[in-house]
Design an enzyme around this catalytic site. Structure first.
Site, PDB file in Angstrom:
ATOM      1  N   ASP A 213       0.831  -1.192   0.000  1.00  0.00           N
ATOM      2  CA  ASP A 213       0.000   0.000   0.000  1.00  0.00           C
ATOM      3  C   ASP A 213       0.876   1.257   0.000  1.00  0.00           C
ATOM      4  OD1 ASP A 213      -2.779   1.083   0.406  1.00  0.00           O
ATOM      5  OD2 ASP A 213      -1.852   1.911   2.208  1.00  0.00           O
ATOM      6  N   GLU A 276       1.415  -0.629  -5.092  1.00  0.00           N
ATOM      7  CA  GLU A 276       0.430   0.405  -5.369  1.00  0.00           C
ATOM      8  C   GLU A 276       1.217   1.712  -5.391  1.00  0.00           C
ATOM      9  OE1 GLU A 276      -3.468   2.691  -3.521  1.00  0.00           O
ATOM     10  OE2 GLU A 276      -1.744   2.158  -2.307  1.00  0.00           O
TER      11      GLU A 276
END
Length: 559
Positions: A213, A276
């Protein structure tokens, strides 16, 4: 290279299915999806034909940001189950030939993490505070934030700690997201050591990789210089997400991922990392997947692309070139838990635009047209070489819930912007498994953490399961043929005037092995090339003609 080849590396052409646990299936009936619910539907995922499951965060969390605020990285939150449940899920997936990718959140912790609670109880300048981004305020009383950075979720990126009982000066802490998500200080060796330990904890339990993330956000520019723009991670396909933003894409992140690469390489089974990273230009994004760093990085330029053949071709060509230059594959994606579902985005007047949520006050997508285009665009996506990530429910053609009432909203972005941003709740609605019942088969009690719109009943798995023309049947067929022809390991050849074929501007076409993909982004019929139509996104009414907003796979016999 066939997938049964002993030298085949699974992640190079894997189709990965993202599971958002709280909305997939609820086995315990409390209205929140859980790990036992995933386990109960593992055969559905196996039949779908995917290769791996990405499990969005289910670690211990106060759920201030739906699990992306983690208070203990080695525990599963009780609302989802236990570590034993996670281990069972891994085992059940592995028994069916499915890999499992865990979602790791290293940019920030929860403000309920033991480290942050210790930091608040410690004096300025302490080792406990050095794990985070604490700073003195400016102004005579220190009552002004240290700089002008803005949160991705809206409002200032700094929060001042509550008055201290010991009377010491109050500091501010950085949070690029919600105030319950304090950013870690990745210049601190203790932070790096802790996360390597966390990775080992889950690798030892059998996970096959990690989705990272905010992979581009761990390192901040030294001195935290002022920045006048909001620290947004995303824009549309014409937005230049700033590469010079001092909180994003600093060169120091790559040292971290080189160390993680080495850690994963010490385990058997080709473990992988996927980033990401909302980074532009593509040449900067490609740095995350150099040979000694991550294995994949999501291609958000593709997700952000408008419904336009020329734009699609440009994005695809530039993406393949950028990744090829560093010896990497391209990881294609169309929807996820942070974006309006593409079945809805493609039904907007500006087809493919990415609004920050949709509610009843906004333009309502054309549901039928959006689904028609969504069924067509998957033909292109699954025909591309590389890896593909699907978001749960897209195989059903699910649209967003675009009329969700304000009283149900839970996304912190909605509250931090005073409703200016609608937020991401609409793409996180619990899945419909049956056409009947209070929760459409999500559980047996009818409880739901977010309400489903009535029209979700016609998208239910039970409705589509035995319908050969359903979107679910289409996905299964495409995934089966993609694997049979090893398209993920293939090579793209453009079909255009240079190849002896000429198409209207509304058409994008390429060949991968023996499969030619033709996608018509226009509204009018166009001529089809010769060959056997293997699959089509809709009925072909006029022989030799491809309807508007439709796609086909043609078997050419070439390779």
């Amino acid at each position: 290279m066939p997938q049964n080849d002993p030298d085949h590396i699974w992640w190079k052409d894997a189709v990965i299915y993202q599971i958002y646990p709280r909305s997939f299936a609820d086995a315990r009936g409390d209205g929140i999806g859980d790990l036992p619910g995933i386990i109960a539907h593992i055969d559905y995922l196996s039949r779908l034909g995917v290769d791996a499951l990405w499990i969005s965060p289910c670690f211990q969390s106060p759920q201030g940001d739906a699990g992306y605020d983690i208070s203990d990285y080695r525990k599963i939150d009780p609302i989802f189950g236990t570590v034993a449940d996670y281990e069972t899920l891994i085992a059940e997936a592995h028994d069916r030939g499915l890999r499992v990718i865990a979602d790791m959140v290293p940019n920030h912790t929860s403000d309920q993490h033991a480290w942050f609670r210790e930091a608040l109880a410690s004096p300025p300048g302490s080792a406990a505070r050095a794990r985070y981004m604490f700073r003195d305020g400016s102004g005579a009383q220190g009552d002004t934030p240290p700089n002008n950075w803005q949160s991705v979720f809206g409002g200032p990126a700094w929060t001042r700690e509550a008055p201290r009982e010991d009377g010491l000066p109050r500091q501010w802490y950085l949070h690029l997201f919600d105030s319950c998500q304090p950013d870690l200080n990745w210049e601190n060796p203790e932070v790096r050591e802790e996360f390597e330990s966390v990775l080992r904890f889950w690798l030892d339990r059998g996970v096959d990789g990690f989705r990272i993330d905010v992979a581009h956000g761990l390192i901040k520019e030294k001195g935290l210089p002022p920045y006048t723009e909001r620290a947004t991670m995303v824009g549309d396909d014409e937005d230049k997400t700033p590469s010079d933003a001092p909180m994003w894409d600093r060169d120091g992140v790559h040292e971290i991922y080189r160390s993680w690469h080495a850690l994963l390489a010490s385990y058997p089974g080709d473990r992988m990392l996927v980033a990401e990273a909302w980074v532009k230009p593509l040449s900067r994004l490609a740095r995350y997947v150099r040979p000694d760093e991550m294995q994949q990085t999501f291609n958000f330029d593709y997700l952000l692309c408008r419904w336009n053949a020329k734009r699609y071709r440009k994005v695809i060509a530039e993406s393949l070139e950028a990744m090829h230059d560093v010896g990497a594959i391209t990881a294609w994606v169309m929807s996820n838990h942070d974006s309006v579902r593409h079945a809805s985005r493609l039904g907007l007047k500006d087809a493919g635009a990415r609004p920050q949520g949709i509610d009843a006050a906004h333009e309502q997508p054309d549901e039928a047209l959006g689904l028609r285009r969504a069924r067509a665009v998957i033909f292109m996506t699954l025909a591309l070489p590389g890896s593909v990530t699907l978001y749960q429910g897209e195989e059903l053609g699910l649209p967003d819930h675009t009329t969700l009432e304000k009283r149900y909203r839970q996304d912190p972005a909605f509250f931090r912007t005073d409703g200016e941003e609608i937020g991401r709740d609409g793409c996180r609605i619990p899945l419909p498994w049956t056409a009947e019942g209070g929760s459409l088969g999500f559980n047996e009690t009818g409880k739901l953490w977010l309400p489903q719109p009535e029209h979700y009943a016609r998208y239910a798995v039970s409705v589509q399961e035995d319908d050969p023309d359903s979107t679910l049947a289409l996905y299964r067929a495409l995934l089966r043929e993609r694997k049979a022809f090893a398209l993920g390991m293939g090579e793209l050849v453009w079909m255009d005037a240079a190849s002896g074929e000429a198409f209207p501007d509304s058409v994008i076409s390429f060949r991968n092995g023996p499969i030619q993909m033709v996608l018509n982004c226009g509204d009018e019929e166009v001529p089809l090339p010769d060959g056997e139509i293997l699959l089509s996104s809709c009925a072909i009414g006029t022989p030799g003609r491809l309807p508007g907003n439709a796609a086909v796979w043609i078997r050419t016999g070439e390779s």
